[in-house]
Design a protein around this motif. Structure first.
Motif, short mmCIF file in Angstrom:
data_model
loop_
_atom_site.label_atom_id
_atom_site.label_comp_id
_atom_site.label_asym_id
_atom_site.label_seq_id
_atom_site.Cartn_x
_atom_site.Cartn_y
_atom_site.Cartn_z
N MET A 6 0.78 -1.10 -0.08
CA MET A 6 0.13 -0.22 -0.28
C MET A 6 0.70 1.48 0.05
O MET A 6 0.15 2.20 -0.67
N ALA A 7 2.28 1.51 0.77
CA ALA A 7 2.51 2.39 0.84
C ALA A 7 3.80 2.73 -0.81
O ALA A 7 3.76 3.74 -1.71
N THR A 8 4.00 1.20 -1.34
CA THR A 8 4.42 1.44 -2.64
C THR A 8 3.71 1.95 -3.15
O THR A 8 4.20 3.06 -4.23
N LEU A 9 1.84 2.12 -3.45
CA LEU A 9 1.01 2.13 -4.72
C LEU A 9 0.66 3.44 -3.69
O LEU A 9 0.59 4.21 -4.75
N GLY A 10 1.27 4.35 -3.11
CA GLY A 10 0.84 5.46 -2.51
C GLY A 10 -0.41 5.57 -2.21
O GLY A 10 -1.88 6.56 -1.93
N ALA A 11 -0.91 4.00 -1.85
CA ALA A 11 -2.21 4.41 -0.77
C ALA A 11 -2.99 4.93 0.03
O ALA A 11 -1.41 4.02 1.14
N ARG A 12 -3.96 5.54 0.45
CA ARG A 12 -4.03 6.26 2.32
C ARG A 12 -4.68 5.55 2.09
O ARG A 12 -6.50 5.39 1.17
N LEU A 13 -5.66 5.09 3.59
CA LEU A 13 -6.98 5.22 4.08
C LEU A 13 -7.18 5.90 4.87
O LEU A 13 -6.79 6.81 5.28
N VAL A 14 -8.62 6.07 4.09
CA VAL A 14 -9.54 7.36 4.12
C VAL A 14 -10.74 7.28 4.55
O VAL A 14 -11.21 8.50 4.62
N ARG A 15 -11.51 6.07 4.93
CA ARG A 15 -12.07 6.12 5.22
C ARG A 15 -12.41 4.61 6.17
O ARG A 15 -12.40 3.57 5.31
N VAL A 16 -13.12 4.76 7.19
CA VAL A 16 -13.15 3.47 8.60
C VAL A 16 -14.67 3.57 8.75
O VAL A 16 -14.63 3.92 9.57
N GLN A 17 -15.03 2.83 8.10
CA GLN A 17 -16.51 2.53 9.42
C GLN A 17 -17.25 0.92 9.21
O GLN A 17 -16.59 0.56 8.61
N ASP A 18 -18.09 0.54 10.04
CA ASP A 18 -18.35 -0.59 10.50
C ASP A 18 -19.18 -1.18 9.19
O ASP A 18 -20.25 -0.30 8.40
N GLY A 19 -18.29 -2.40 8.14
CA GLY A 19 -18.45 -2.93 7.46
C GLY A 19 -17.82 -2.27 5.45
O GLY A 19 -18.83 -2.81 4.96
N GLU A 20 -17.41 -1.14 6.32
CA GLU A 20 -17.11 -0.68 4.91
C GLU A 20 -15.80 -0.04 4.76
O GLU A 20 -15.31 1.16 6.10
N VAL A 21 -14.49 0.35 4.05
CA VAL A 21 -13.08 0.76 4.43
C VAL A 21 -13.39 1.29 2.76
O VAL A 21 -13.40 0.97 1.38
N GLN A 22 -12.73 2.97 3.28
CA GLN A 22 -12.31 3.50 1.78
C GLN A 22 -11.00 3.38 2.28
O GLN A 22 -10.11 3.96 2.78
N ILE A 23 -10.29 2.95 0.06
CA ILE A 23 -9.22 3.70 0.25
C ILE A 23 -8.73 4.11 -1.50
O ILE A 23 -9.18 3.86 -2.30
#
Length: 144
Positions: A18-35
């Protein structure tokens, strides 16, 4: 940042890819995650689009972390299987992978994911376009 977000962020931050791709975690909630992943020339394929491997990687992680939001405390997840459909070329300035839990049991979670391509930011920016869909099964495991 709540406990759930901290738990997911700690695991996400341990992923070198994920670091290599430049990805970042932007949202975490019960049952849903956005990257979120910005486009970079190093992530392109021969036609200049974002490579399917990069797109698949972020949506696999979004699905896995969505499953982890429903997992027992102290567990981790690994991917058992996934199917990805690419709907159009991955053209955009950034890509947002959204993973959502469909069903979470004691050992397995079934999740869906999508990747949205966002054009350049600004007043005339086009609406995001779905470039990929994923269906996946995640397995809850005890870390060693």
């Amino acid at each position: 940042m709540n406990d759930l977000h901290q738990r997911i962020a700690a695991s996400f931050n341990a992923q070198g890819l994920m670091a290599t791709l430049g990805a970042r975690l932007v949202r975490v909630q019960d049952g849903e995650v956005q990257i979120d992943m910005p486009f970079a020339p190093g992530l392109s394929q021969q036609h200049g689009y974002a490579h399917a491997g990069a797109i698949t990687s972020i949506v696999d992680s979004a699905c896995g972390y969505a499953a982890l939001t429903r997992g027992p405390v102290g567990c981790e997840v690994v991917t058992a299987e996934f199917k990805t459909n690419f709907l159009r070329p991955a053209i955009g300035q950034r890509f947002v992978a959204v993973g959502r839990v469909v069903n979470a049991g004691r050992q397995l979670a079934v999740v869906t994911g999508e990747v949205l391509a966002h054009a350049a930011e600004g007043g005339d920016a086009a609406a995001p376009k779905v470039v990929a869909l994923m269906q996946a099964t995640m397995v809850y495991v005890n870390p060693r």
